[in-house]
Design a protein around this motif. Structure first.
Motif, PDB file in Angstrom:
ATOM      1  N   ASP A   1       4.791  -2.460   4.209  1.00  0.00           N
ATOM      2  CA  ASP A   1       4.747  -1.009   4.004  1.00  0.00           C
ATOM      3  C   ASP A   1       5.727  -0.595   2.927  1.00  0.00           C
TER       4      ASP A   1
ATOM      5  N   ASP B   1       0.866  -4.835  10.166  1.00  0.00           N
ATOM      6  CA  ASP B   1       0.279  -5.343   8.927  1.00  0.00           C
ATOM      7  C   ASP B   1       1.298  -6.125   8.106  1.00  0.00           C
TER       8      ASP B   1
ATOM      9  N   LYS C   1      -5.458   2.730   4.117  1.00  0.00           N
ATOM     10  CA  LYS C   1      -4.552   1.589   3.993  1.00  0.00           C
ATOM     11  C   LYS C   1      -5.291   0.245   3.975  1.00  0.00           C
TER      12      LYS C   1
ATOM     13  N   PRO D   1       0.844  -1.195   0.000  1.00  0.00           N
ATOM     14  CA  PRO D   1       0.000   0.000   0.000  1.00  0.00           C
ATOM     15  C   PRO D   1       0.882   1.249   0.000  1.00  0.00           C
ATOM     16  N   SER D   2       0.571   2.185  -0.871  1.00  0.00           N
ATOM     17  CA  SER D   2       1.444   3.353  -1.020  1.00  0.00           C
ATOM     18  C   SER D   2       0.620   4.627  -1.131  1.00  0.00           C
TER      19      SER D   2
ATOM     20  N   ASN E   1      -8.036   8.726  -2.002  1.00  0.00           N
ATOM     21  CA  ASN E   1      -7.485   8.053  -0.833  1.00  0.00           C
ATOM     22  C   ASN E   1      -8.592   7.292  -0.088  1.00  0.00           C
TER      23      ASN E   1
ATOM     24  N   ASP F   1      -2.808   4.508  -3.135  1.00  0.00           N
ATOM     25  CA  ASP F   1      -4.033   4.840  -2.412  1.00  0.00           C
ATOM     26  C   ASP F   1      -4.390   6.327  -2.597  1.00  0.00           C
TER      27      ASP F   1
END
Ligand code: UDP
Ligand code: MG
Length: 299
Positions: A88, A150, A68, A7-8, A65, A38
Motif C-alpha cells: 500500500d 495484499d 485497487k 497502487p495509489s 478509478n 488509480d
C-alpha cells in the motif's frame, strides 16, 4: 531484481514518503518502484511524475478509478523483476518487512504472504467484519485467509500464474495462494495511516466482500437445493404418516401439498442454480493447471 507495485488512489501526501521509505530498505540492491495511479483526482500523478526523476521509479496512470485490484494487476503486468512486492501507498504496510520477505523468497518460497499480526486493529466493527469475511474466504478457497492482506511478495513464476487468471472479478490476495507454489509468511503490525484518508466506505467494503466471495464459490446458487430437499423429504414423510392415519394435528393434507409444491419450486431453482454455477465456472476460463517445474529446463 525486485519490483515493488504500489497502487495509489488520491495519495498525494504519501507518494514521496512511500518512495523514500521503500527505496531506503532496497538501497544497494537492484529494484524498481512502480506507482500505479488509480485515477486519482488530486495531485497524485504530479507527485509520481516528479518522483520518477529517480531512475528507479516508474509511474502508470489509469484513465479513471478502476479499483485497487486492477491497479495491482497493471503493476504486476509492468513489473520486470525476478520477484514483485505489492504494498500500500499509505505506509500501513511497513516497508521494513520487505527484506524479510526477500530472505524467505531466496530460501525458496515463491509466494511470501504478509499477515497482519493479531495486534493490528482498526476499530471493533471493522475487525468483526474483516474476520467474518476472512473466515468465509478461508472456506471458499481452502486456504487460511485470516489476517490476509495484499502485502505480498511473488516470485516471477507466481506473478505469471496470477496473471494467467483472466477473469475480471479477480481477488489478488486469494489468487496468490490459489495458484499453488511453495509459500511462506511474515507477520507485521498494521501501522496507523498518517496522511490522507482511507478509501473504503462501508458500502464499498460490503460490495468488495460479496464480489470476492462470489468469485471463489458458487455455493449460494445451490441454496435452493439445500433448502428444498429437506422440505420435500419432510412432506413425503408427513404424507405417508397421513396415509397410515397417524394423527398429525395442524398438518392437513392441504398444508402437506403446499410443502411439497414449495419444496419442488426450491429444488427446481437449485437445479437451475447448479447449471448457472457450472456456466460461471466455465466462463472464468481459469487455467486448468499451473506447472511449477519441468525437468527439460535443467537439460
Ligand atoms: N487504492 C487504490 N484504488 C482504490 C482504493 C485504494 O489503488 O480504488 C489504494 C490506496 O491508495 C492504498 C491502498 O489501495 O495504497 C489501500 O487503500 P486504503 O489505505 O484506503 O485501504 P485500507 O488500508 O483501509 O485497506
Ligand atoms: Mg491503508
Amino acid at each position: 531484481m525486485i519490483s515493488v507495485v504500489i497502487p495509489s488512489f488520491n495519495e498525494e501526501e504519501n507518494i514521496f514518503e512511500a518512495a523514500k521509505a521503500i527505496s531506503a530498505v532496497l538501497a544497494g540492491s537492484e529494484y524498481e518502484l512502480i506507482f500505479v495511479d488509480d485515477g486519482s483526482t488530486d495531485g497524485t500523478w504530479e507527485k509520481i511524475s516528479e518522483a520518477s526523476a529517480d531512475p528507479h521509479i516508474r509511474g502508470l496512470r489509469f484513465s479513471r478509478n478502476f479499483g485497487k485490484e486492477s491497479a495491482i494487476r497493471a503493476g504486476l503486468e509492468a513489473a520486470s523483476g525476478d520477484a514483485a512486492v505489492v504494498i500500500d501507498c499509505d505506509l500501513q504496510h511497513p516497508p521494513q518487512v520487505i527484506p524479510e520477505m526477500i530472505e524467505k523468497w531466496k530460501n525458496g518460497a515463491k509466494v511470501v504472504e504478509g499477515k497482519k499480526s493479531a495486534r493490528g486493529s482498526k476499530g471493533s466493527s471493522y475487525s468483526v467484519f474483516a474476520a467474518a469475511f476472512n473466515s468465509v474466504m478461508t472456506r471458499a478457497t481452502g486456504f487460511d485467509m485470516s489476517g490476509a492482506s495484499d502485502f505480498m511478495l511473488l516470485d516471477r513464476d507466481a506473478v505469471k500464474a496470477v496473471l494467467s487468471y483472466g477473469e475480471n472479478g479477480s481477488f489478488f490476495r486469494a489468487l496468490a495462494q490459489y495458484v499453488g507454489f511453495e509459500s511462506d509468511k511474515v507477520y507485521y503490525d498494521v501501522a496507523e495511516r498518517e496522511r490522507g484518508s482511507g478509501k473504503w466506505t462501508f458500502f464499498k467494503l460490503v460490495s468488495y466482500a460479496v464480489k470476492n466471495i462470489a468469485s471463489f464459490t458458487s455455493a449460494p446458487l445451490l441454496l435452493g437445493l439445500a433448502l428444498g430437499t429437506p422440505v420435500i423429504a419432510a412432506a413425503v414423510v408427513l404424507f405417508i404418516l397421513k396415509w397410515c392415519k397417524v394423527p398429525l394435528g395442524s398438518f392437513s393434507a392441504g398444508v402437506i401439498t403446499l410443502m411439497l409444491i414449495g419444496g419442488l419450486i426450491l429444488v427446481t431453482l437449485g437445479v437451475a442454480g447448479y447449471y448457472l454455477s457450472r456456466i460461471y465456472d466455465e466462463i472464468k476460463r481459469r487455467p486448468k493447471y499451473i506447472i511449477s517445474a519441468d525437468t527439460k529446463e535443467r537439460k
